[in-house]
Design an enzyme around this catalytic site. Sequence first.
Site, mmCIF file in Angstrom:
data_model
loop_
_atom_site.group_PDB
_atom_site.id
_atom_site.type_symbol
_atom_site.label_atom_id
_atom_site.label_comp_id
_atom_site.label_asym_id
_atom_site.label_seq_id
_atom_site.Cartn_x
_atom_site.Cartn_y
_atom_site.Cartn_z
ATOM 1 N N HIS A 122 1.393 -1.507 -0.263
ATOM 2 C CA HIS A 122 -0.215 -0.306 -0.117
ATOM 3 C C HIS A 122 0.736 0.911 0.486
ATOM 4 O O HIS A 122 2.032 1.503 1.249
ATOM 5 C CB HIS A 122 -0.599 -0.152 1.257
ATOM 6 N N ASP A 181 -7.165 13.208 -8.087
ATOM 7 C CA ASP A 181 -6.930 11.606 -7.902
ATOM 8 C C ASP A 181 -8.141 11.103 -7.197
ATOM 9 O O ASP A 181 -8.976 11.693 -6.324
ATOM 10 C CB ASP A 181 -6.439 12.571 -6.604
ATOM 11 N N MET A 182 -7.984 9.643 -8.302
ATOM 12 C CA MET A 182 -9.204 9.043 -8.128
ATOM 13 C C MET A 182 -9.747 7.528 -7.151
ATOM 14 O O MET A 182 -8.647 7.387 -8.775
ATOM 15 C CB MET A 182 -10.209 10.015 -8.754
ATOM 16 N N ALA A 183 -10.175 7.357 -6.640
ATOM 17 C CA ALA A 183 -10.403 5.409 -6.202
ATOM 18 C C ALA A 183 -10.983 5.435 -7.784
ATOM 19 O O ALA A 183 -12.416 6.298 -8.341
ATOM 20 C CB ALA A 183 -11.299 5.070 -5.328
ATOM 21 N N LYS A 241 -17.903 1.447 -17.050
ATOM 22 C CA LYS A 241 -16.601 2.202 -17.436
ATOM 23 C C LYS A 241 -15.900 2.549 -16.159
ATOM 24 O O LYS A 241 -14.616 1.853 -15.631
ATOM 25 C CB LYS A 241 -17.730 3.467 -17.698
ATOM 26 N N GLY A 315 -8.055 19.598 -8.024
ATOM 27 C CA GLY A 315 -6.400 20.159 -7.266
ATOM 28 C C GLY A 315 -6.574 21.730 -6.601
ATOM 29 O O GLY A 315 -5.614 21.721 -5.683
#
Lengths: 354, 354
Positions: A122, A181-183, A241, A315
Amino acid sequence: MADGDVRIGHEKLHALGVRALTAVGVPDEHAWMAADVLVTSDLRGIESHGFARFAEFYVGRTRAGLVNPKPNVRVVEDAPAAATIDGDSGLGFVGGTIGMRHAIEKAQATGVGIVTVRNSTHYGAASPYAMLALSNNMIGISMTTCALLVAPPGGAARTYGPNAMAVAAPSGPGEAPFVLDMATAVVPSGKLEIARRRGQSVPAGWAIDTQGQPIEPDPAPFFQSGLLLPLGGDALHGAWKGFGLGVMIDVLTSALSGGLSSAEVPAPGASHFLGALRIDAFTTLESFHDRMKTMRSVMRAAPRLPEAPPLTFAGEPEQAKEDDYRQHGVPYPPAVLASLRTMCEDLGLEYDLE
Amino acid sequence: MADGDVRIGHEKLHALGVRALTAVGVPDEHAWMAADVLVTSDLRGIESHGFARFAEFYVGRTRAGLVNPKPNVRVVEDAPAAATIDGDSGLGFVGGTIGMRHAIEKAQATGVGIVTVRNSTHYGAASPYAMLALSNNMIGISMTTCALLVAPPGGAARTYGPNAMAVAAPSGPGEAPFVLDMATAVVPSGKLEIARRRGQSVPAGWAIDTQGQPIEPDPAPFFQSGLLLPLGGDALHGAWKGFGLGVMIDVLTSALSGGLSSAEVPAPGASHFLGALRIDAFTTLESFHDRMKTMRSVMRAAPRLPEAPPLTFAGEPEQAKEDDYRQHGVPYPPAVLASLRTMCEDLGLEYDLE
């Protein structure tokens, strides 16, 4: 910042991070890499991925033997613009940072550098690595596998990870850098953890149980065997998607590095992908800044719905937090500080945050 | 395939495509690039991006002077792993294909090639370019800006494009390649067009009007000034991620190439990003195939909800169509064939499809 939070100077956290990791056998240089990433996460308000998890995830797992404190992180494949690194089961911060530095070096020489990292663990939030490219006038890309938590469309079990990606691009003077920044799940599990901690309800569309029923409004059932949903949510609204993006990240991180996928690897194992694109290999830096600025100006000037807040780009909220937190300290909930105090006691270290 | 569709051999369509484009002044080599992409789209069932739009989008716009039939497509920046190409307002098929071929050449030499294309036009579906990498044992990446159709979160106007991306990765013998091809809106406008044509209803969550009200169940209002929603749909379910991915594509295509963003460029203008990663610069091809196969086997074996269909990965449904359509012909609605017949009459060409 929530009621009861305490502001702590980020330098103090950094120093504690280094001391604690070296106390469990991590070399000083590696401990600095970890503290850099954790402090960046907290400064930008990505609180689920900073020191909130430090005692349990990083110090705890290293002490438990799940993370190798002194990994031999080495380049196993190397081409002018490509490389693969073996993380030797060390802290993901180390494999991620070394991987990104290597990608940046390659981009200096060839215009582009792409580095994959296998046998890592991680690595926290994805964006701190991508952001290492910014001061080099490069676009940074960072992707990672994550722990098994998501059901693909039609799935009734945790089948793959909410694999995350970040892209960072400089914007020129006076503008926050673009940092996505994404899961690839609708939400990361941290959102459900926060709701549980605060006694808040969660909406349908975040998670389901193993019968396919929505987990709402009480998030508690998620923590037995609940399943995160892929971005898009359901078949009619593009869940294929979100699922496709998650698998894409597994392809680019684990398959391309020769590591185990999010569907296979036990926690805290992970694979990463780090990329750097040198802007002046494609266009002048001046043109790039101008294009970034003009695009955003045009989009900001477009009509908004009544009561909608001003348009923000990825951001920008994080930059506002960073500006505040650098000056006034990072707000931490008492529970996080308590976990760090206990950790210090366990390690025989002085607790000096408050 | 719908009632009334007529099966046409793909070679016939390809030949007609080449004849029609050369008739409007496109050089033979460029016409072949266009026909290759269009036939690939139709063979894989991406019917909204194949010959259904040929007469209007490509032949029509070239005749109307919106597309330069004889562009001087040239490399304007060049580094060992990076380049930018100026498409000179030619058919996007040409800039896209030349860009991807250039990326593949670079990846042969350095492991990675990334090429951006500015001053191009609509290049059809994204995946045919990414798929050019497959026979080279590379991973292909293709991104493009699209026409202004999407509202960002809180937006009340068409503000940017449903910018699309594709990633293609080989899978080894007996498996369909992984091919993800997606717009970053919940659905592309083609889905609403199909619903209108067939008299079908659409669900809430695909599009809104300029007051923010959902367009449902009748898709008709979309075609005045309706707004597509970013993947994720609303603020609670991750719309900032779909918006962020759309802006990311604009950054990597238009800002990085020095071209106009989807928010600025009039149709059919577009910028592209083409990338190739040579697998054996990262790991052995055998290991990559093995990792792809094992990951998918593990995920396919995971529990499914009752009545859920078997798990499919991106590219599998398209491969099944391609296998069928190559052998038995591509099904076209009579309206598409009529548009091609009329086009042939206008251009003084023989119509020989039926």
